[in-house]
Motif scaffolding. Structure first.
Motif: not given
Length: 317
Positions: A9-10, A14-17, A39-40, A68-69
């Motif tokens: 949770s911490e 990670q969106s865009g990574r 986490k995106g 996204s995979l």
């Protein structure tokens, strides 16, 4: 460092990574894939068995909203496959923010890779050495900070490396070979971080270990040896002692995403004998910090794989 109560949770957003995880179809790699996807991040599942990888991808999709995979074939026991993976990655992806050198095999009867390397050393160390070297330009050319996380083991403390017999041709013991490969993982992770710093690269190299986690890693050796007794013993130990694979993935996730990581650290569980618990930064064995040995291993790894790290090019970001 004091222990933390750090959990998934911490993890920072990670969106865009883009993240590459070797061995993403099972165990620690599968749990890390789920966490990054939640986490995106876009996760590239780098796996030897495409059918299992696609099944794992579907399992992630069933528990994570709109993940996204992508799945790409990677056999770390074959240098040709490693080069093909990198070619395919570079054709389909632009940036690379995190490389998780996670896949591994443990305590198997002596086998050799497609290139004639002892299998445990070849997959656990040389395969990841070659993969990292071929991807280091993508990591360096990615804007912002990138990280390379290499999965070791507490058993690295038993490891010894003789650069004149890296493949156990003179004397092979399956557990000694595993410990040697895991020591090699840390020597590589630390030496890589030193070289990245010297090149003023915005890439950090970190080592980690999962403690004792309940995965299929423990089963392959007994299965290959045909030992049902050892197989059942391993399964019983996993039930009684091991923490879950989800918990075992936390050190890798912490190493890959925690803001306080500076590079060159070793992250593992904080509990009894570091077998389980929340991630914290540890000291590894004295031998793992031997820079002379690390340099010798680096040179031998370049010679064996034919992969050299381009860390002196001033044109990198």
């Amino acid at each position: 460092m004091n222990s933390t109560s750090w959990s998934i949770s911490e993890m920072p957003d990670q969106s865009g990574r883009t993240v590459v995880i070797t061995g993403a179809n099972s165990g620690l790699g599968f749990e890390a894939t789920k966490a990054f996807a939640r986490k995106g991040a876009h996760v590239v599942m780098a796996c030897r068995d495409l059918d299992r990888a696609r099944s794992a991808r579907d399992d992630v999709a069933s528990s994570v909203d709109d993940p996204s995979l992508s799945v790409l074939e990677l056999d770390l026991a074959d240098l040709k496959s490693i080069r093909s993976f990198v070619d395919a990655f570079e054709e389909t992806h632009g940036e690379l923010h995190v490389l998780c050198n996670n896949a591994g095999i443990m305590a198997i009867p002596r086998r050799e890779t497609a290139d004639g390397f002892e299998m445990q050393f070849g997959v656990n160390h040389l395969g990841h050495f070659a993969l990292t070297g071929l991807l280091v330009d993508s990591l360096r050319e990615t804007a912002g900070e990138s990280r390379i996380v290499t999965q070791s083991s507490g058993l690295h403390e038993n490891g010894e490396i003789d650069v004149s017999d890296l493949h156990g041709e003179e004397d092979y013991d399956k557990w000694d070979a595993y410990a040697r490969s895991k020591l090699a993982n840390l020597l590589f992770a630390y030496e890589l971080d030193r070289r990245l710093r010297a090149a003023d690269a915005s890439v950090k190299s970190v080592g980690c270990h999962p403690g004792y986690a309940d995965t299929d890693l423990q089963f392959r050796g007994p299965e290959m040896a045909g030992s049902r007794l050892r197989l059942w013993g391993m399964k019983l130990a996993n039930q009684l002692i091991a923490q879950s694979a989800e918990r075992g993935a936390l050190p890798m996730l912490y190493a890959a995403t925690a803001p306080d990581i500076v590079g060159g650290e070793y992250v593992g569980p904080d509990g009894f004998r570091n077998l389980r618990g929340a991630p914290e930064i540890h000291a590894s064995s004295e031998r793992s910090y031997n820079e002379t040995l690390a340099g010798q291993l680096w040179d031998a790894s370049e010679d064996l794989t034919g992969v050299s790290f381009d860390l002196d090019d001033s044109n990198h970001v």
